[in-house]
Motif scaffolding. Structure first.
Motif, PDB file in Angstrom:
ATOM      1  N   PHE A  61     -42.464  39.135  89.839  1.00 31.62           N
ATOM      2  CA  PHE A  61     -40.996  38.899  90.153  1.00 31.62           C
ATOM      3  C   PHE A  61     -41.293  39.470  91.830  1.00 31.62           C
ATOM      4  CE2 PHE A  61     -40.085  38.981  85.950  1.00 31.62           C
ATOM      5  CZ  PHE A  61     -39.940  38.793  85.501  1.00 31.62           C
ATOM      6  N   VAL A  62     -41.312  40.570  91.785  1.00 31.04           N
ATOM      7  CA  VAL A  62     -42.599  40.998  93.185  1.00 31.04           C
ATOM      8  C   VAL A  62     -43.230  40.433  93.840  1.00 31.04           C
ATOM      9  CG1 VAL A  62     -43.683  43.217  94.616  1.00 31.04           C
ATOM     10  CG2 VAL A  62     -42.263  43.866  92.718  1.00 31.04           C
ATOM     11  N   ALA A  63     -44.063  39.352  93.500  1.00 33.80           N
ATOM     12  CA  ALA A  63     -44.895  38.587  94.148  1.00 33.80           C
ATOM     13  C   ALA A  63     -43.978  37.348  94.485  1.00 33.80           C
ATOM     14  CB  ALA A  63     -46.174  38.709  93.164  1.00 33.80           C
ATOM     15  N   ILE A  64     -44.026  36.655  93.624  1.00 32.22           N
ATOM     16  CA  ILE A  64     -43.375  35.747  94.625  1.00 32.22           C
ATOM     17  C   ILE A  64     -42.210  36.028  96.245  1.00 32.22           C
ATOM     18  CG2 ILE A  64     -41.018  34.317  94.249  1.00 32.22           C
ATOM     19  CD1 ILE A  64     -42.072  33.704  91.642  1.00 32.22           C
ATOM     20  N   ILE A  65     -41.597  37.327  95.861  1.00 35.09           N
ATOM     21  CA  ILE A  65     -40.978  37.755  97.406  1.00 35.09           C
ATOM     22  C   ILE A  65     -41.345  38.122  98.064  1.00 35.09           C
ATOM     23  CG2 ILE A  65     -38.707  38.646  97.968  1.00 35.09           C
ATOM     24  CD1 ILE A  65     -37.941  39.479  94.988  1.00 35.09           C
ATOM     25  N   ALA A  66     -42.886  38.823  98.163  1.00 32.81           N
ATOM     26  CA  ALA A  66     -43.735  39.356  98.851  1.00 32.81           C
ATOM     27  C   ALA A  66     -44.629  37.856  99.423  1.00 32.81           C
ATOM     28  CB  ALA A  66     -44.831  39.952  97.961  1.00 32.81           C
ATOM     29  N   LEU A  67     -44.693  37.105  98.785  1.00 34.13           N
ATOM     30  CA  LEU A  67     -44.971  35.663  99.914  1.00 34.13           C
ATOM     31  C   LEU A  67     -43.800  35.533 100.450  1.00 34.13           C
ATOM     32  CD1 LEU A  67     -45.882  33.747  96.797  1.00 34.13           C
ATOM     33  CD2 LEU A  67     -47.481  34.264  97.875  1.00 34.13           C
ATOM     34  N   GLY A  68     -42.763  35.262 100.782  1.00 32.41           N
ATOM     35  CA  GLY A  68     -41.179  35.309 101.682  1.00 32.41           C
ATOM     36  C   GLY A  68     -41.951  36.485 102.368  1.00 32.41           C
ATOM     37  N   MET A  69     -42.052  37.599 102.330  1.00 35.08           N
ATOM     38  CA  MET A  69     -42.206  38.580 103.242  1.00 35.08           C
ATOM     39  C   MET A  69     -43.210  38.829 103.623  1.00 35.08           C
ATOM     40  SD  MET A  69     -40.060  41.463 103.573  1.00 35.08           S
ATOM     41  CE  MET A  69     -39.212  42.058 102.519  1.00 35.08           C
ATOM     42  N   THR A  70     -44.653  38.619 103.789  1.00 33.28           N
ATOM     43  CA  THR A  70     -45.152  38.586 103.959  1.00 33.28           C
ATOM     44  C   THR A  70     -45.352  37.560 105.827  1.00 33.28           C
ATOM     45  OG1 THR A  70     -47.009  38.643 102.247  1.00 33.28           O
ATOM     46  CG2 THR A  70     -47.598  38.175 104.213  1.00 33.28           C
ATOM     47  N   LEU A  71     -44.061  36.281 105.584  1.00 34.70           N
ATOM     48  CA  LEU A  71     -44.357  35.546 106.032  1.00 34.70           C
ATOM     49  C   LEU A  71     -43.113  35.926 107.369  1.00 34.70           C
ATOM     50  CD1 LEU A  71     -45.407  32.913 104.482  1.00 34.70           C
ATOM     51  CD2 LEU A  71     -43.734  31.781 106.105  1.00 34.70           C
ATOM     52  N   VAL A  72     -42.197  37.571 106.613  1.00 34.52           N
ATOM     53  CA  VAL A  72     -41.259  37.286 108.418  1.00 34.52           C
ATOM     54  C   VAL A  72     -42.764  38.840 108.797  1.00 34.52           C
ATOM     55  CG1 VAL A  72     -39.590  39.558 107.765  1.00 34.52           C
ATOM     56  CG2 VAL A  72     -39.183  37.652 106.627  1.00 34.52           C
ATOM     57  N   ILE A  73     -43.511  39.194 107.950  1.00 31.08           N
ATOM     58  CA  ILE A  73     -43.845  40.809 108.527  1.00 31.08           C
ATOM     59  C   ILE A  73     -45.086  40.021 109.498  1.00 31.08           C
ATOM     60  CG2 ILE A  73     -45.532  42.847 107.783  1.00 31.08           C
ATOM     61  CD1 ILE A  73     -44.192  43.308 105.329  1.00 31.08           C
ATOM     62  N   VAL A  74     -45.532  38.625 108.886  1.00 30.54           N
ATOM     63  CA  VAL A  74     -47.171  38.686 109.808  1.00 30.54           C
ATOM     64  C   VAL A  74     -46.390  37.916 111.806  1.00 30.54           C
ATOM     65  CG1 VAL A  74     -47.961  36.808 110.868  1.00 30.54           C
ATOM     66  CG2 VAL A  74     -47.653  36.955 108.333  1.00 30.54           C
ATOM     67  N   THR A  75     -44.785  38.168 111.406  1.00 27.70           N
ATOM     68  CA  THR A  75     -43.990  37.632 113.067  1.00 27.70           C
ATOM     69  C   THR A  75     -43.743  38.830 113.449  1.00 27.70           C
ATOM     70  OG1 THR A  75     -41.560  37.311 111.649  1.00 27.70           O
ATOM     71  CG2 THR A  75     -43.284  35.130 111.847  1.00 27.70           C
ATOM     72  N   GLY A  76     -43.990  39.679 112.684  1.00 25.13           N
ATOM     73  CA  GLY A  76     -43.216  41.320 113.184  1.00 25.13           C
ATOM     74  C   GLY A  76     -42.439  41.545 112.745  1.00 25.13           C
ATOM     75  N   GLY A  77     -41.333  41.293 111.806  1.00 28.04           N
ATOM     76  CA  GLY A  77     -40.234  41.706 111.648  1.00 28.04           C
ATOM     77  C   GLY A  77     -40.245  42.042 110.157  1.00 28.04           C
ATOM     78  N   ILE A  78     -38.804  42.251 109.259  1.00 28.29           N
ATOM     79  CA  ILE A  78     -39.385  42.970 108.220  1.00 28.29           C
ATOM     80  C   ILE A  78     -37.589  43.075 107.930  1.00 28.29           C
ATOM     81  CG2 ILE A  78     -37.338  45.127 108.998  1.00 28.29           C
ATOM     82  CD1 ILE A  78     -40.523  45.194 106.841  1.00 28.29           C
ATOM     83  N   ASP A  79     -37.702  42.362 105.958  1.00 22.95           N
ATOM     84  CA  ASP A  79     -36.513  42.083 105.104  1.00 22.95           C
ATOM     85  C   ASP A  79     -35.933  42.697 104.270  1.00 22.95           C
ATOM     86  OD1 ASP A  79     -34.185  40.711 104.296  1.00 22.95           O
ATOM     87  OD2 ASP A  79     -35.316  38.566 104.089  1.00 22.95           O
ATOM     88  N   LEU A  80     -35.926  43.655 105.033  1.00 25.23           N
ATOM     89  CA  LEU A  80     -35.049  44.875 103.665  1.00 25.23           C
ATOM     90  C   LEU A  80     -33.511  44.316 103.337  1.00 25.23           C
ATOM     91  CD1 LEU A  80     -34.411  48.168 106.194  1.00 25.23           C
ATOM     92  CD2 LEU A  80     -36.721  47.671 104.266  1.00 25.23           C
ATOM     93  N   SER A  81     -33.235  43.229 102.684  1.00 28.90           N
ATOM     94  CA  SER A  81     -32.673  42.915 101.916  1.00 28.90           C
ATOM     95  C   SER A  81     -32.762  41.468 100.956  1.00 28.90           C
ATOM     96  CB  SER A  81     -30.927  41.840 102.954  1.00 28.90           C
ATOM     97  OG  SER A  81     -32.203  40.848 103.604  1.00 28.90           O
ATOM     98  N   VAL A  82     -34.182  41.651 100.284  1.00 24.26           N
ATOM     99  CA  VAL A  82     -34.568  40.538  99.284  1.00 24.26           C
ATOM    100  C   VAL A  82     -33.537  41.218  98.260  1.00 24.26           C
ATOM    101  CG1 VAL A  82     -36.474  40.324 101.279  1.00 24.26           C
ATOM    102  CG2 VAL A  82     -36.745  42.074  99.459  1.00 24.26           C
TER     103      VAL A  82
END
Length: 332
Positions: A61-82
């Motif tokens: 569950f954490v890993a699947i969301i972390a995959l999407g989060m990684t793309l956001v972080i790579v662009t220099g962003g962050i997503d606190l709403s997941v």
């Protein structure tokens, strides 16, 4: 002086080995392996089939969301709403199916909700220039509030005519006794890794995180890519919510609370750089695995579960410290 073929091959092997040993993901993987070996000898219950099954399932569950989060972080962003998006998508699925609709309609409604939320975040960030922290922090509250409204803040545990199908989807083990969530995680990790490594979209994502201004000047559609990565992040939370609903067999408005910390930690521990430009799908999986091993080990070793946040926070600090030391060494 001519260089022989053997010398060229040896040089490539040295470069490959040096890059592996310099990789944060590699050392986190070693930490996971050593922790598992230690716990196998330190406790009698860690290496049991039941516990290993639970670990591999819980990490998904954490890993699947972390995959999407990684793309956001790579662009220099962050997503606190997941975490809240997971809750909202789970509740939309549950309420839709509870109303008598089939599992296909419920999943479509849940995925559609995730994409709308992600697009909303991305548009505000990419086109209106809102800081990602502010936008996603606001969505953290909005999404959970909408989940409460949708369910009237009640527990939903009846999923209509396709109730059993949903439970099998998230809680079954269709192939070789492997939990279904693990299979979903593996497929999504391979897909994410392929996109990041071999597609133009992946190159654009890294370009934005490396230098957004330069990416814009070279013709990268920065705004569209940013919207896309926030939609992918929300989508990954929605997928995890669907799977977790099937596993738990019930949905409450507390589901996913505080999950954003674990997801961001998994991505950062796995090697993603909060400044952008660095991150891998495999790293997200390894980081999530370390967090789950830590969580699981606390109970087995008789340590108060409230220490979990300390260990995870410490791991984040160490990961960032490792990255800083590596950058300093390279600059010298």
């Amino acid at each position: 002086m001519a260089i022989t073929l053997d010398q060229t091959i040896a040089q490539k092997q040295r470069n490959w080995l040096s890059s592996v040993f310099a990789s944060q993901t590699f050392w986190v993987l070693i930490a996971v392996v050593l922790a598992c070996i230690f716990l196998s000898f330190a406790t009698s219950s860690f290496a049991t089939p039941t516990n290993l099954y639970n670990i591999t399932r819980n990490v998904t569950f954490v890993a699947i969301i972390a995959l999407g989060m990684t793309l956001v972080i790579v662009t220099g962003g962050i997503d606190l709403s997941v975490g809240s998006v997971l809750c909202l998508c789970s509740m939309v699925l549950a309420v839709t199916m509870h109303a008598g609709y089939g599992i296909g309609t419920g999943i479509a409604a849940s995925i559609g909700t995730a994409l709308v939320v992600g697009a909303f975040n991305g548009l505000l960030i990419a086109y209106l220039g809102f800081p990602p922290f502010v936008v996603t922090l606001g969505m953290l509250s909005i999404a959970r509030s909408l989940a409460m409204v949708a369910s009237n803040n009640t527990v939903v545990f009846q999923f209509g005519p396709d109730h059993d199908k949903l439970l099998a989807l998230g809680g079954g083990a269709w192939f070789f006794g492997i939990a279904n969530p693990v299979l979903y995680m593996a497929v999504l990790a391979l897909l994410t890794g392929f996109v990041l490594r071999w597609t133009r979209f992946g190159r654009y994502v890294f370009a934005i995180g490396g230098n957004e201004h330069a990416a814009t000047l070279t013709g990268v559609p920065v705004r569209k890519i940013k919207v896309a990565v926030y939609m992918i992040s929300a989508l990954s939370a929605g997928v995890a919510g669907i799977i977790q609903t099937g596993w738990l067999g019930a949905v409450t408005t507390n589901i996913g609370a505080g999950m954003e910390l674990q997801v961001i930690a998994a991505a950062v521990i796995g090697g993603a750089n909060l400044a952008g430009g660095v991150g891998t799908a495999f790293g997200a999986i390894v980081g999530a695995a370390l967090i789950e091993v830590i969580r699981n080990s606390l109970g087995l070793l008789g340590i108060n579960a409230f220490w979990q946040g300390t260990f995870i926070g410490g791991a984040i600090v160490l990961a960032v410290l490792f990255d800083r030391l590596r950058n300093l060494r390279q600059s010298e």
